[in-house]
Design a protein around this motif. Structure first.
Motif, PDB file in Angstrom:
ATOM      1  N   LYS A   1      89.718  39.006  89.295  1.00  0.00           N
ATOM      2  CA  LYS A   1      88.394  39.167  88.598  1.00  0.00           C
ATOM      3  C   LYS A   1      88.089  38.101  87.643  1.00  0.00           C
ATOM      4  O   LYS A   1      86.991  37.643  87.678  1.00  0.00           O
ATOM      5  CB  LYS A   1      88.435  40.715  87.814  1.00  0.00           C
ATOM      6  N   THR A   2      88.797  37.915  86.539  1.00  0.00           N
ATOM      7  CA  THR A   2      88.532  37.126  85.635  1.00  0.00           C
ATOM      8  C   THR A   2      88.384  35.533  86.287  1.00  0.00           C
ATOM      9  O   THR A   2      87.495  34.886  85.794  1.00  0.00           O
ATOM     10  CB  THR A   2      89.719  36.793  84.498  1.00  0.00           C
ATOM     11  N   THR A   3      89.193  35.220  87.342  1.00  0.00           N
ATOM     12  CA  THR A   3      89.131  34.048  87.884  1.00  0.00           C
ATOM     13  C   THR A   3      87.856  33.755  88.695  1.00  0.00           C
ATOM     14  O   THR A   3      87.304  32.735  88.420  1.00  0.00           O
ATOM     15  CB  THR A   3      90.420  33.760  88.986  1.00  0.00           C
TER      16      THR A   3
ATOM     17  N   ALA B   1      80.501  39.118  81.565  1.00  0.00           N
ATOM     18  CA  ALA B   1      81.266  39.923  80.533  1.00  0.00           C
ATOM     19  C   ALA B   1      82.496  40.076  81.254  1.00  0.00           C
ATOM     20  O   ALA B   1      82.700  40.569  82.172  1.00  0.00           O
ATOM     21  CB  ALA B   1      80.578  40.963  80.130  1.00  0.00           C
ATOM     22  N   ASP B   2      83.672  39.606  80.420  1.00  0.00           N
ATOM     23  CA  ASP B   2      84.962  39.883  81.045  1.00  0.00           C
ATOM     24  C   ASP B   2      85.589  40.941  80.182  1.00  0.00           C
ATOM     25  O   ASP B   2      86.062  40.798  79.304  1.00  0.00           O
ATOM     26  CB  ASP B   2      85.869  38.636  80.908  1.00  0.00           C
ATOM     27  N   GLU B   3      85.604  42.410  80.790  1.00  0.00           N
ATOM     28  CA  GLU B   3      86.159  43.507  80.067  1.00  0.00           C
ATOM     29  C   GLU B   3      85.472  43.498  78.684  1.00  0.00           C
ATOM     30  O   GLU B   3      86.447  43.609  77.529  1.00  0.00           O
ATOM     31  CB  GLU B   3      87.692  43.437  80.079  1.00  0.00           C
ATOM     32  N   PRO B   4      84.087  43.579  78.516  1.00  0.00           N
ATOM     33  CA  PRO B   4      83.700  43.785  77.283  1.00  0.00           C
ATOM     34  C   PRO B   4      84.135  44.839  76.221  1.00  0.00           C
ATOM     35  O   PRO B   4      84.044  44.802  74.979  1.00  0.00           O
ATOM     36  CB  PRO B   4      82.277  43.685  77.315  1.00  0.00           C
TER      37      PRO B   4
HETATM   38 MG    MG Z   1      91.075  39.477  83.449  1.00  0.00          MG
END
Ligand code: MG
Ligand code: ADP
Lengths: 386, 223
Positions: free
Chosen positions: B47-49, B168-171
């Motif tokens: 996901k982050t990637t 937004a990455d796991e805000p």
């Molecule tokens: Mg991640």
């Protein structure tokens, strides 16, 4: 908000660490300044010695005397302009710890040979008239509150007995390197008494000082002087005053070489100190640099931030260091015996070198952190855990 | 109208000790303008990637990413940096504020790269902090703020340049329930009121509920 403010705030993050680093740089700059001043003062003194003067000494050692009779023989050597001589008297003035040079000299010629001394003509004439006269340096006069007409009493050791000298002249030095704390009196006054008390010791001088017409002829003239006394009981060694000064302190010269080297080694050490601080900071801020890059800040900005902080610390350290170096060296100049370092002062070249060294340290210390920040991709920066 | 984010046949592998680790395999995805999309999936699914690639802070191994009409794969490093600063706002799980700067200064950071005057910058920063409800915390440093407040400052920083897209990455990943709720409400408002296209990675189903589209990523594949 300016970049400068950020640099400043960054440097204050670890106040103790930054303070210690600044202090470390300051001390290193101080040490650098002092070492370089010792080295440059020494060089100055050597360089300042006259190229027109030769010193003839006993070939085995400076401490063995030469016959007074050599004077005329030397004077006849081609290329010799004038000859004078001196003898180390030593002795004690007031108390043993007060050291200054005391020499018996040829009153007819000595002052002319050492034209670094400024003595009023009338005083030189008084010196030539009166056997027990002496001429002292103005700094020496100041040290003991002496004035013309005062009597200085020396307790002889090499020349035993009590010796009274009347101050008939006070010289000032034309150049800073010329020791202003010396005392000169007449050799004939000493020799006369020796003739009465210990006749076997009379008729000897310490060394000859020869003025030559052409400094390029130093080697030839020296050779021609020394050949005169070859195979005599007192062979001579003649060399330029400069070479003489250098040889006189060969062992000290090695020390100066070491100091010279050390002064630059210190610069290397502070590079490591600041470099280490900067590397630690850059490591800790890995994520922050990733944030800056994410927001669109360029490599150029990162370089500015890191280099700026590094330079800020090194300049502060260098500034503090220099600020203490000035009074330190001035203080040293007061206490260092004038006969070793007639002039001991911070030269502008040393100040410049210190500043350059501080700047260089600031720049070099930033190189590794910058390399690290540039080499770290944004995503790697975010994944980095302390 | 074309989607504001178009991802075509995207591949991404990382290399570790000359061993290829495939993370994303042949991903294609469109995000419409004004959409609020949640990207879900187990940890390590990429996901982050994917988010980083779309936001232009990482480079794909293969494939095409067109964002707001720009093929970002074709941009050089500095052009990409410039593009990011005006098109994308970032919100991270751990806020990533600069600890030595105040809330105001943190929000001002992206504006330092613009030609805005000091006065204009101040106006923008005050507006952004006002939107996230921290107009009265401008001189506070991150240490003096709660996690929720820090994340709101981070959101203010993300919107201060008025980018079209927010990633937004796991805000809410590091926040308590109430703070998380606040942040999600704020994101929802940014989407509805300020028309921001939002791409949010989360594995919190509550968070995903706020989004209008939910996509699942599993072992590098969209499902
Ligand atoms: Mg991640
Ligand atoms: N910079 C990197 N170098 C090597 N491996 C990475 C890197 N970034 C991510 N990975 C790997 O890629 C996979 C997906 O990571 P990530 O996108 O962070 O997953 P998620 O966000 O869904 O948890 C993980 O196995 C992770 O270890």
């Amino acid at each position: 908000m300016k970049v400068l403010k950020l640099i400043f705030k960054n440097s204050l993050r670890h106040k103790l660490r930054t303070a210690l680093t600044i202090l470390g740089i300051a001390i290193a700059v101080l040490a650098f300044g002092i070492l370089r001043t010792v080295v440059t003062s020494w060089d100055e003194a050597v360089k300042a010695s006259s190229p027109n003067r030769l010193i003839t000494r006993q070939s085995v050692s400076f401490i063995f005397p030469l016959p007074y009779a050599y004077k005329d023989k030397i004077a006849n050597v081609e290329g010799v302009k004038s000859v004078t001589f001196a003898a180390w008297f030593q002795g004690v003035y007031k108390d043993k710890n007060q050291f200054f040079a005391r020499m018996a000299v040829d009153h007819e010629t000595f002052m002319e040979t050492y034209d670094e001394m400024i003595v009023p003509k009338i005083q030189i004439e008084a010196f030539k008239r009166e056997r027990s006269a002496c001429i002292i340096g103005n700094e020496l006069a100041k040290m003991y509150g002496l004035k013309l007409g005062d009597v200085m009493t020396l307790e002889g050791d090499i020349y035993p007995g009590r010796w009274d000298f009347v101050i008939r002249g006070i010289y000032t030095s034309k150049f800073k390197y010329f020791d202003p704390t010396q005392m000169f009196f007449r050799w004939d006054y000493i020799d006369e008494r020796l003739k009465e008390e210990t006749p076997e010791r009379a008729g000897w001088v310490g060394w000859y000082i020869i003025r030559i017409n052409d400094p390029d002829k130093t080697a030839v003239v020296s050779y021609n002087i020394d050949i005169l006394f070859k195979n005599s009981p007192a062979e001579t060694k003649t060399e330029s005053e400069r070479a003489f000064t250098e040889n006189f302190m060969v062992s000290i010269k090695a020390l100066f070489t070491a100091m010279n080297f050390m002064s630059f080694a210190i610069v290397g050490i502070i590079m490591l100190v600041l470099g280490n601080t900067m590397i630690m900071s850059a490591r800790e801020r890995t994520r922050e640099y990733a944030v800056f890059k994410t927001l669109g800040f360029s490599t150029f900005h990162m370089v500015g931030l890191i280099m700026g902080e590094s330079l800020l610390i090194s300049i502060l350290g260098g500034g503090v260091g220099l600020a203490i170096t000035f009074p330190m060296i001035a203080g040293f100049e007061q206490v260092i015996p004038k006969n070793y370092f007639p002039s001991f002062e911070l030269q502008s070249i040393t100040v410049m070198l210190s500043i350059i060294a501080a700047l260089l340290v600031g720049i070099v210390s930033a190189v590794f952190p910058i390399q690290r920040v540039i080499g770290t991709k944004i995503v790697e920066g975010f994944r980095f855990v302390g | 109208m074309a989607a504001i984010i178009q991802v075509r046949n995207l591949f991404k592998s990382y290399w570790r000790n000359s061993l290829e680790i495939p993370v994303l395999q042949n991903i294609s995805i469109d995000v419409e303008e004004g959409e609020f999309m949640a990207l879900m999936g187990p940890s390590g699914s990429g996901k982050t990637t994917l988010l980083n690639l779309i936001a232009g802070i990482d480079r794909p191994s293969k494939g095409e990413i067109v964002v707001a009409g720009t093929d970002i794969g074709k941009l050089g490093e500095s052009a990409l940096a410039k593009w990011r600063s005006s098109n994308v706002g970032f919100v991270f799980q751990f806020y990533n504020l600069i600890p030595v700067l105040t809330a105001f200064e943190n929000v001002e950071l992206p504006l330092l790269l613009t030609k805005l005057s000091k006065k204009e910058r101040r106006k923008h920063v005050e507006t952004a902090l006002g939107i996230v409800g921290l107009g009265d915390r401008m001189t506070h440093s991150p240490k003096q703020l709660s996690g929720g407040q820090e994340q709101r400052v981070a959101i203010a920083r993300a919107i201060v340049t008025d980018p079209a897209i927010l990633v937004a990455d796991e805000p809410t990943g590091d926040l308590d329930k109430n703070s998380a709720e606040e942040i999600l409400t704020l994101m929802d408002r940014l989407n509805k009121e300020f028309k921001k296209t939002i791409l949010m990675v989360t594995h919190d189903p509550n968070a995903a509920e706020k989004a209008r589209v939910i996509r699942h990523l599993e072992k590098g594949d969209l499902v």
